[in-house]
Design a protein around this motif. Structure first.
Motif, PDB file in Angstrom:
ATOM      1  N   MET B   1      34.036  54.294  56.397  1.00  0.00           N
ATOM      2  CA  MET B   1      33.440  54.101  55.071  1.00  0.00           C
ATOM      3  C   MET B   1      33.496  52.632  54.697  1.00  0.00           C
ATOM      4  N   PRO B   2      32.358  52.041  54.406  1.00  0.00           N
ATOM      5  CA  PRO B   2      32.355  50.604  54.081  1.00  0.00           C
ATOM      6  C   PRO B   2      32.775  50.326  52.638  1.00  0.00           C
ATOM      7  N   LYS B   3      33.379  49.165  52.443  1.00  0.00           N
ATOM      8  CA  LYS B   3      33.699  48.684  51.106  1.00  0.00           C
ATOM      9  C   LYS B   3      32.563  47.741  50.709  1.00  0.00           C
ATOM     10  N   VAL B   4      31.906  48.072  49.622  1.00  0.00           N
ATOM     11  CA  VAL B   4      30.712  47.313  49.260  1.00  0.00           C
ATOM     12  C   VAL B   4      30.983  46.560  47.958  1.00  0.00           C
ATOM     13  N   SER B   5      30.624  45.277  47.929  1.00  0.00           N
ATOM     14  CA  SER B   5      30.864  44.526  46.706  1.00  0.00           C
ATOM     15  C   SER B   5      29.818  44.917  45.665  1.00  0.00           C
ATOM     16  N   VAL B   6      30.198  44.729  44.395  1.00  0.00           N
ATOM     17  CA  VAL B   6      29.393  45.264  43.301  1.00  0.00           C
ATOM     18  C   VAL B   6      27.939  44.782  43.338  1.00  0.00           C
ATOM     19  N   GLU B   7      27.732  43.530  43.711  1.00  0.00           N
ATOM     20  CA  GLU B   7      26.353  43.019  43.743  1.00  0.00           C
ATOM     21  C   GLU B   7      25.485  43.792  44.733  1.00  0.00           C
ATOM     22  N   ASP B   8      26.134  44.342  45.772  1.00  0.00           N
ATOM     23  CA  ASP B   8      25.344  45.002  46.817  1.00  0.00           C
ATOM     24  C   ASP B   8      25.212  46.512  46.626  1.00  0.00           C
ATOM     25  N   LEU B   9      25.758  47.041  45.535  1.00  0.00           N
ATOM     26  CA  LEU B   9      25.644  48.482  45.308  1.00  0.00           C
ATOM     27  C   LEU B   9      24.200  48.842  44.992  1.00  0.00           C
ATOM     28  N   LYS B  10      23.764  50.001  45.539  1.00  0.00           N
ATOM     29  CA  LYS B  10      22.383  50.459  45.291  1.00  0.00           C
ATOM     30  C   LYS B  10      22.439  51.885  44.741  1.00  0.00           C
ATOM     31  N   PRO B  11      21.507  52.236  43.853  1.00  0.00           N
ATOM     32  CA  PRO B  11      21.443  53.622  43.396  1.00  0.00           C
ATOM     33  C   PRO B  11      21.307  54.552  44.604  1.00  0.00           C
ATOM     34  N   GLY B  12      21.996  55.695  44.544  1.00  0.00           N
ATOM     35  CA  GLY B  12      21.927  56.638  45.663  1.00  0.00           C
ATOM     36  C   GLY B  12      23.161  56.584  46.547  1.00  0.00           C
ATOM     37  N   MET B  13      23.898  55.473  46.502  1.00  0.00           N
ATOM     38  CA  MET B  13      25.141  55.400  47.281  1.00  0.00           C
ATOM     39  C   MET B  13      26.161  56.371  46.681  1.00  0.00           C
ATOM     40  N   LYS B  14      27.020  56.903  47.579  1.00  0.00           N
ATOM     41  CA  LYS B  14      27.984  57.918  47.158  1.00  0.00           C
ATOM     42  C   LYS B  14      29.402  57.364  47.248  1.00  0.00           C
ATOM     43  N   LEU B  15      30.211  57.611  46.226  1.00  0.00           N
ATOM     44  CA  LEU B  15      31.595  57.135  46.269  1.00  0.00           C
ATOM     45  C   LEU B  15      32.393  57.858  47.349  1.00  0.00           C
ATOM     46  N   ALA B  16      33.072  57.105  48.200  1.00  0.00           N
ATOM     47  CA  ALA B  16      33.889  57.730  49.240  1.00  0.00           C
ATOM     48  C   ALA B  16      35.307  57.995  48.744  1.00  0.00           C
ATOM     49  N   LYS B  17      35.699  57.336  47.665  1.00  0.00           N
ATOM     50  CA  LYS B  17      37.015  57.550  47.054  1.00  0.00           C
ATOM     51  C   LYS B  17      36.818  57.579  45.548  1.00  0.00           C
ATOM     52  N   PRO B  18      37.664  58.333  44.852  1.00  0.00           N
ATOM     53  CA  PRO B  18      37.523  58.304  43.391  1.00  0.00           C
ATOM     54  C   PRO B  18      37.764  56.904  42.851  1.00  0.00           C
ATOM     55  N   LEU B  19      37.074  56.581  41.797  1.00  0.00           N
ATOM     56  CA  LEU B  19      37.242  55.280  41.171  1.00  0.00           C
ATOM     57  C   LEU B  19      38.147  55.466  39.968  1.00  0.00           C
ATOM     58  N   SER B  20      39.308  54.809  39.990  1.00  0.00           N
ATOM     59  CA  SER B  20      40.205  55.034  38.868  1.00  0.00           C
ATOM     60  C   SER B  20      40.737  53.740  38.280  1.00  0.00           C
ATOM     61  N   ARG B  21      41.141  53.840  37.042  1.00  0.00           N
ATOM     62  CA  ARG B  21      41.786  52.776  36.294  1.00  0.00           C
ATOM     63  C   ARG B  21      43.139  53.308  35.867  1.00  0.00           C
ATOM     64  N   GLY B  22      44.213  52.668  36.288  1.00  0.00           N
ATOM     65  CA  GLY B  22      45.513  53.235  35.978  1.00  0.00           C
ATOM     66  C   GLY B  22      45.580  54.633  36.560  1.00  0.00           C
ATOM     67  N   ASN B  23      45.943  55.625  35.697  1.00  0.00           N
ATOM     68  CA  ASN B  23      45.941  56.972  36.253  1.00  0.00           C
ATOM     69  C   ASN B  23      44.773  57.806  35.751  1.00  0.00           C
ATOM     70  N   MET B  24      43.727  57.123  35.261  1.00  0.00           N
ATOM     71  CA  MET B  24      42.554  57.844  34.791  1.00  0.00           C
ATOM     72  C   MET B  24      41.427  57.723  35.815  1.00  0.00           C
ATOM     73  N   VAL B  25      40.904  58.864  36.238  1.00  0.00           N
ATOM     74  CA  VAL B  25      39.782  58.831  37.181  1.00  0.00           C
ATOM     75  C   VAL B  25      38.485  58.632  36.395  1.00  0.00           C
ATOM     76  N   LEU B  26      37.776  57.554  36.691  1.00  0.00           N
ATOM     77  CA  LEU B  26      36.533  57.260  35.985  1.00  0.00           C
ATOM     78  C   LEU B  26      35.361  58.000  36.615  1.00  0.00           C
ATOM     79  N   LEU B  27      35.270  57.894  37.938  1.00  0.00           N
ATOM     80  CA  LEU B  27      34.208  58.597  38.656  1.00  0.00           C
ATOM     81  C   LEU B  27      34.839  59.308  39.845  1.00  0.00           C
ATOM     82  N   GLY B  28      34.488  60.561  40.042  1.00  0.00           N
ATOM     83  CA  GLY B  28      35.102  61.335  41.125  1.00  0.00           C
ATOM     84  C   GLY B  28      34.523  60.966  42.481  1.00  0.00           C
ATOM     85  N   GLU B  29      35.282  61.346  43.513  1.00  0.00           N
ATOM     86  CA  GLU B  29      34.807  61.166  44.878  1.00  0.00           C
ATOM     87  C   GLU B  29      33.490  61.920  45.047  1.00  0.00           C
ATOM     88  N   GLY B  30      32.516  61.306  45.722  1.00  0.00           N
ATOM     89  CA  GLY B  30      31.238  61.989  45.955  1.00  0.00           C
ATOM     90  C   GLY B  30      30.201  61.739  44.869  1.00  0.00           C
TER      91      GLY B  30
END
Ligand SMILES: [Fe+2]
Ligand SMILES: [Fe+2]
Lengths: 278, 97
Positions: B1-30
């Motif tokens: 799974m590649p790590k992509v910098s924010v500038e290179d993110l494109k609509p349609g890409m799927k998160l391979a890991k949940p995105l969290s801040r502290g212990n709050m999950v902002l966006l789930g995996e997938g």
């Protein structure tokens, strides 16, 4: 070549690896311990547990894809119970010898880990009883290179340069400088450390699997694994060209296209694991 | 799974890991990214995230195949080596789709 080292001196030097000032103390302790003909699992377990860095490395290896117990073994005592004496011995030698290599020849660690994964996969596909024992053969098969490099850095460097320049394999180039190759050197060592016969044979004959009498299957597995890892281009074994596979060894294993595809996919993970463990 | 910098993110890409801040999950995996999510991720000062898909390869495909040819240059006439090379080639090509 006039600066060839005679075999008796070479063997003496290789076997007294403990005396080298460049050998780290952990490896020295392990080597001395293994020279004793009988050593218990509990003694080895204690040695590992008393050394936090060693504990981490051993557990990391066992829990990696190479050993197929991902994330399941959290203690040294659990590991020794599950894997048994010769596997633990092999892992100890493996992690401590190749730790050295990470500074001088990082590619050899990647090559060796790749072979660990592939030998294990083939052993499983062929239904061998102890796939972990075979994968230790994969881990240690090129240990002779590590030791030659440690002891004769300059000559070994020349051998690698010759291999690259002439487009030959390192085990051929070594003959010009040492009269023997790393397979022979490696087998002196594991014999001295009282490893079981199958490990001694696979190391000695991994480039000439037809010569193995006691463990032809295990030797064929290590031989083919070495070719596949080189074919995929994982790591750096000391040269740049893939050697021909020994036809009888290849036929003995009779791998299907599916098997090979499976192996290549798993090798991707092994390569990244090797980079992570550094 | 590649790590992509924010500038290179494109609509349609799927998160391979949940995105969290502290212990709050902002966006789930997938989670499938859209323009809005991408903008928010940027606003939060996150630099790069893991997305699903094949990892980026260290060399371009043509170079990987050239190196493969080099490695096999001595042994193509030897038994089974053509088959091994062909399988490795197919595997390498599969990494670039
Ligand atoms: Fe070798
Ligand atoms: Fe090798």
């Amino acid at each position: 070549m006039s600066d060839k080292i005679d075999i008796r001196t070479l063997r003496g030097n290789v076997e007294s690896i403990n005396a080298l000032p460049t050998v780290p103390s952990t490896l020295r302790r392990i080597s001395v311990m293994m020279e004793k003909p009988s050593i218990g699992l509990d003694e080895l377990g204690r040695l590992i547990s008393n050394d936090p860095a060693l504990t981490v490395r051993i557990l990391k290896m066992i829990n990696s894809a190479a050993y197929g117990f991902p994330g399941r073994i959290s203690s040294v005592s659990h590991a020794t119970m599950l894997l048994g004496l010769s596997v633990i011995k092999g892992l100890l030698i493996g992690v401590s010898v190749f730790e050295l290599m990470e500074k001088t020849m990082i590619g050899l660690w990647e090559h060796s880990l790749g072979c660990t994964v592939v030998t294990r996969m083939i052993a499983q596909k062929k239904g061998l009883k102890e796939p972990e024992e075979v994968s230790v053969c994969g881990l240690l098969h090129d240990i002779g290179k590590a030791v030659l490099m440690l002891q004769y850095a300059e000559a070994y460097d020349k051998a690698m340069q010759k291999a690259e320049k002439d487009g030959i394999n390192i085990h051929e180039a070594e003959i010009d400088y040492f009269m023997v190759n790393h397979a022979e050197v490696g087998h002196w060592l594991v014999q001295k450390w009282h490893f079981p016969m199958n490990l001694v044979e696979t190391i000695r004959y991994h480039h000439h699997p037809n010569l193995s009498k006691q463990s032809p299957m295990e030797t064929a597995i290590v031989h083919v694994a070495d070719v596949l890892v080189r074919a995929k281009g994982v790591g750096y074994p000391g040269d740049l060209v893939v050697p021909a596979v020994h036809p009888a060894a290849w036929e003995m294993l009779n791998l299907s296209d599916n098997d090979i595809g499976d192996i290549l996919r798993n090798l991707e993970d092994a390569a990244s694991f090797a980079r992570e463990t550094i | 799974m590649p790590k992509v910098s924010v500038e290179d993110l494109k609509p349609g890409m799927k998160l391979a890991k949940p995105l969290s801040r502290g212990n709050m999950v902002l966006l789930g995996e997938g989670t499938v990214l859209n323009e809005t999510w991408i903008a928010r991720i940027g606003d939060m000062g996150i630099e790069a995230i893991f997305v699903e898909g094949p990892s980026e390869q260290p060399v371009p495909k043509e170079e990987a195949i050239r190196q493969l040819d080099e490695r096999f240059r001595n042994v193509l006439s030897q038994p089974y080596m053509n088959r091994i090379k062909k399988m490795v080639k197919e595997h390498i090509e599969g990494l670039y789709v």
